[in-house]
Design a protein around this motif. Structure first.
Motif, PDB file in Angstrom:
ATOM      1  N   PHE A  36      -9.600 -16.728  17.364  1.00 45.53           N
ATOM      2  CA  PHE A  36     -10.834 -16.754  16.586  1.00 45.53           C
ATOM      3  C   PHE A  36     -11.976 -17.381  17.385  1.00 45.53           C
ATOM      4  CE2 PHE A  36      -8.467 -16.381  12.433  1.00 45.53           C
ATOM      5  CZ  PHE A  36      -9.093 -15.213  12.051  1.00 45.53           C
ATOM      6  N   LEU A  37     -11.698 -18.501  18.053  1.00 45.94           N
ATOM      7  CA  LEU A  37     -12.748 -19.168  18.815  1.00 45.94           C
ATOM      8  C   LEU A  37     -13.306 -18.286  19.916  1.00 45.94           C
ATOM      9  CD1 LEU A  37     -11.398 -22.807  19.169  1.00 45.94           C
ATOM     10  CD2 LEU A  37     -13.374 -22.042  17.882  1.00 45.94           C
ATOM     11  N   VAL A  38     -12.426 -17.657  20.652  1.00 47.16           N
ATOM     12  CA  VAL A  38     -12.878 -16.810  21.758  1.00 47.16           C
ATOM     13  C   VAL A  38     -13.622 -15.593  21.229  1.00 47.16           C
ATOM     14  CG1 VAL A  38     -12.055 -15.316  23.623  1.00 47.16           C
ATOM     15  CG2 VAL A  38     -11.118 -17.605  23.349  1.00 47.16           C
ATOM     16  N   THR A  39     -13.138 -15.014  20.142  1.00 50.43           N
ATOM     17  CA  THR A  39     -13.790 -13.828  19.583  1.00 50.43           C
ATOM     18  C   THR A  39     -15.178 -14.159  19.051  1.00 50.43           C
ATOM     19  OG1 THR A  39     -11.645 -12.917  18.994  1.00 50.43           O
ATOM     20  CG2 THR A  39     -13.557 -11.952  17.928  1.00 50.43           C
ATOM     21  N   ILE A  40     -15.310 -15.275  18.367  1.00 51.71           N
ATOM     22  CA  ILE A  40     -16.611 -15.659  17.833  1.00 51.71           C
ATOM     23  C   ILE A  40     -17.564 -16.040  18.959  1.00 51.71           C
ATOM     24  CG2 ILE A  40     -17.786 -17.417  16.442  1.00 51.71           C
ATOM     25  CD1 ILE A  40     -15.327 -17.394  14.609  1.00 51.71           C
ATOM     26  N   TYR A  41     -17.061 -16.760  19.934  1.00 52.77           N
ATOM     27  CA  TYR A  41     -17.928 -17.226  21.020  1.00 52.77           C
ATOM     28  C   TYR A  41     -18.425 -16.080  21.894  1.00 52.77           C
ATOM     29  CZ  TYR A  41     -19.738 -20.080  24.793  1.00 52.77           C
ATOM     30  OH  TYR A  41     -20.551 -20.653  25.720  1.00 52.77           O
ATOM     31  N   ARG A  42     -17.595 -15.095  22.115  1.00 54.06           N
ATOM     32  CA  ARG A  42     -17.964 -13.988  23.009  1.00 54.06           C
ATOM     33  C   ARG A  42     -18.613 -12.833  22.275  1.00 54.06           C
ATOM     34  NH1 ARG A  42     -14.730 -13.244  28.160  1.00 54.06           N
ATOM     35  NH2 ARG A  42     -15.715 -11.243  27.858  1.00 54.06           N
ATOM     36  N   ASN A  43     -19.044 -13.089  21.049  1.00 51.78           N
ATOM     37  CA  ASN A  43     -19.702 -12.047  20.280  1.00 51.78           C
ATOM     38  C   ASN A  43     -21.005 -11.654  20.980  1.00 51.78           C
ATOM     39  OD1 ASN A  43     -20.556 -10.309  18.362  1.00 51.78           O
ATOM     40  ND2 ASN A  43     -20.740 -11.814  16.730  1.00 51.78           N
ATOM     41  N   ALA A  44     -21.096 -10.425  21.380  1.00 48.45           N
ATOM     42  CA  ALA A  44     -22.248  -9.994  22.176  1.00 48.45           C
ATOM     43  C   ALA A  44     -23.403  -9.493  21.322  1.00 48.45           C
ATOM     44  CB  ALA A  44     -21.818  -8.894  23.137  1.00 48.45           C
ATOM     45  N   THR A  45     -23.207  -9.259  20.057  1.00 52.25           N
ATOM     46  CA  THR A  45     -24.264  -8.649  19.251  1.00 52.25           C
ATOM     47  C   THR A  45     -25.238  -9.668  18.665  1.00 52.25           C
ATOM     48  OG1 THR A  45     -22.879  -8.686  17.280  1.00 52.25           O
ATOM     49  CG2 THR A  45     -22.815  -6.704  18.660  1.00 52.25           C
ATOM     50  N   MET A  46     -24.831 -10.941  18.512  1.00 51.70           N
ATOM     51  CA  MET A  46     -25.757 -11.926  17.952  1.00 51.70           C
ATOM     52  C   MET A  46     -25.514 -13.295  18.575  1.00 51.70           C
ATOM     53  SD  MET A  46     -24.300 -12.576  14.133  1.00 51.70           S
ATOM     54  CE  MET A  46     -24.250 -10.875  13.688  1.00 51.70           C
ATOM     55  N   LYS A  47     -26.497 -14.152  18.473  1.00 48.80           N
ATOM     56  CA  LYS A  47     -26.409 -15.504  19.010  1.00 48.80           C
ATOM     57  C   LYS A  47     -25.634 -16.389  18.040  1.00 48.80           C
ATOM     58  CE  LYS A  47     -29.514 -14.812  22.338  1.00 48.80           C
ATOM     59  NZ  LYS A  47     -29.090 -14.556  23.640  1.00 48.80           N
ATOM     60  N   MET A  48     -25.245 -17.582  18.524  1.00 49.98           N
ATOM     61  CA  MET A  48     -24.476 -18.502  17.674  1.00 49.98           C
ATOM     62  C   MET A  48     -25.285 -18.987  16.475  1.00 49.98           C
ATOM     63  SD  MET A  48     -21.342 -18.971  18.610  1.00 49.98           S
ATOM     64  CE  MET A  48     -20.718 -20.561  18.164  1.00 49.98           C
ATOM     65  N   ASN A  49     -26.601 -19.124  16.623  1.00 50.71           N
ATOM     66  CA  ASN A  49     -27.390 -19.626  15.505  1.00 50.71           C
ATOM     67  C   ASN A  49     -27.657 -18.565  14.440  1.00 50.71           C
ATOM     68  OD1 ASN A  49     -29.151 -18.109  16.963  1.00 50.71           O
ATOM     69  ND2 ASN A  49     -30.767 -19.649  17.068  1.00 50.71           N
ATOM     70  N   ARG A  50     -27.272 -17.329  14.686  1.00 54.56           N
ATOM     71  CA  ARG A  50     -27.471 -16.254  13.706  1.00 54.56           C
ATOM     72  C   ARG A  50     -26.158 -15.787  13.084  1.00 54.56           C
ATOM     73  NH1 ARG A  50     -32.471 -13.019  14.079  1.00 54.56           N
ATOM     74  NH2 ARG A  50     -31.136 -11.653  12.881  1.00 54.56           N
ATOM     75  N   LEU A  51     -25.074 -16.524  13.306  1.00 47.22           N
ATOM     76  CA  LEU A  51     -23.780 -16.138  12.743  1.00 47.22           C
ATOM     77  C   LEU A  51     -23.765 -16.328  11.234  1.00 47.22           C
ATOM     78  CD1 LEU A  51     -21.144 -17.638  15.200  1.00 47.22           C
ATOM     79  CD2 LEU A  51     -21.734 -15.270  14.886  1.00 47.22           C
ATOM     80  N   PRO A  52     -23.046 -15.475  10.520  1.00 48.71           N
ATOM     81  CA  PRO A  52     -22.895 -15.683   9.076  1.00 48.71           C
ATOM     82  C   PRO A  52     -22.076 -16.942   8.774  1.00 48.71           C
ATOM     83  CG  PRO A  52     -22.246 -13.465   9.704  1.00 48.71           C
ATOM     84  CD  PRO A  52     -22.465 -14.221  10.954  1.00 48.71           C
ATOM     85  N   LEU A  53     -22.158 -17.387   7.536  1.00 50.85           N
ATOM     86  CA  LEU A  53     -21.482 -18.613   7.129  1.00 50.85           C
ATOM     87  C   LEU A  53     -19.962 -18.484   7.233  1.00 50.85           C
ATOM     88  CD1 LEU A  53     -21.981 -21.425   6.049  1.00 50.85           C
ATOM     89  CD2 LEU A  53     -21.926 -20.482   3.751  1.00 50.85           C
ATOM     90  N   LEU A  54     -19.433 -17.295   6.985  1.00 48.62           N
ATOM     91  CA  LEU A  54     -17.989 -17.090   7.101  1.00 48.62           C
ATOM     92  C   LEU A  54     -17.503 -17.340   8.522  1.00 48.62           C
ATOM     93  CD1 LEU A  54     -15.291 -16.047   5.904  1.00 48.62           C
ATOM     94  CD2 LEU A  54     -15.964 -13.811   6.734  1.00 48.62           C
ATOM     95  N   LEU A  55     -18.248 -16.857   9.493  1.00 47.57           N
ATOM     96  CA  LEU A  55     -17.832 -17.063  10.880  1.00 47.57           C
ATOM     97  C   LEU A  55     -17.973 -18.523  11.304  1.00 47.57           C
ATOM     98  CD1 LEU A  55     -19.141 -13.858  12.640  1.00 47.57           C
ATOM     99  CD2 LEU A  55     -16.860 -14.384  11.814  1.00 47.57           C
ATOM    100  N   TRP A  56     -18.981 -19.226  10.776  1.00 46.52           N
ATOM    101  CA  TRP A  56     -19.087 -20.655  11.071  1.00 46.52           C
ATOM    102  C   TRP A  56     -17.902 -21.407  10.480  1.00 46.52           C
ATOM    103  CZ3 TRP A  56     -21.541 -23.122  14.598  1.00 46.52           C
ATOM    104  CH2 TRP A  56     -22.734 -22.628  15.117  1.00 46.52           C
ATOM    105  N   SER A  57     -17.491 -21.042   9.270  1.00 47.77           N
ATOM    106  CA  SER A  57     -16.340 -21.726   8.672  1.00 47.77           C
ATOM    107  C   SER A  57     -15.063 -21.432   9.446  1.00 47.77           C
ATOM    108  CB  SER A  57     -16.192 -21.339   7.204  1.00 47.77           C
ATOM    109  OG  SER A  57     -15.880 -19.971   7.087  1.00 47.77           O
ATOM    110  N   LEU A  58     -14.897 -20.194   9.909  1.00 52.87           N
ATOM    111  CA  LEU A  58     -13.737 -19.869  10.748  1.00 52.87           C
ATOM    112  C   LEU A  58     -13.777 -20.615  12.073  1.00 52.87           C
ATOM    113  CD1 LEU A  58     -13.272 -16.033  10.256  1.00 52.87           C
ATOM    114  CD2 LEU A  58     -11.669 -17.830   9.644  1.00 52.87           C
ATOM    115  N   PHE A  59     -14.963 -20.760  12.629  1.00 50.92           N
ATOM    116  CA  PHE A  59     -15.128 -21.455  13.897  1.00 50.92           C
ATOM    117  C   PHE A  59     -14.708 -22.919  13.779  1.00 50.92           C
ATOM    118  CE2 PHE A  59     -17.820 -23.613  17.079  1.00 50.92           C
ATOM    119  CZ  PHE A  59     -17.444 -22.911  18.212  1.00 50.92           C
TER     120      PHE A  59
END
Length: 105
Positions: A36-59
């Motif tokens: 999960f950490l690697v997948t969220i961190y390497r997300n190429a379509t959006m920056k970390m500050n634009r992630l949805p709340l679900l992905l922040w909770s998973l992170f």
């Protein structure tokens, strides 16, 4: 799995296999949280500050899992060595601390 009962009351492979299965469940949790950490961190379509709340909770849940599961695995390993190799991490008569089990879990 409570140490006085698991070291004195149950003489067989059942508690050892339960400890082994908990080790395997912990290892799968570690690998899944790392994924999960690697997948969220390497997300190429959006920056970390634009992630949805679900992905922040998973992170953050994945970070907490990476911090907590090795401690639980260490406590299970200590319990396994108490059962099979006559160590006394949790045995009061051998100089161990029975409250340590409760603190680790």
């Amino acid at each position: 799995m409570y140490p006085p009962l698991s070291t004195m009351g149950h003489y067989g492979a059942s508690v050892d296999l339960a400890i082994f299965s908990l080790h395997m469940a912990g290892m799968s949790s570690l690998v899944g949280s790392f994924n999960f950490l690697v997948t969220i961190y390497r997300n190429a379509t959006m920056k970390m500050n634009r992630l949805p709340l679900l992905l922040w909770s998973l992170f953050f849940t994945s970070i907490l899992l990476l911090l907590a599961v090795p401690v639980l695995a260490g406590a299970l390993t200590m319990l396994l060595t108490d059962r099979n190799f006559s160590t006394s991490f949790f045995d009061y008569e051998g100089g161990g601390d029975p409250v340590l089990y409760q603190h680790l879990f």
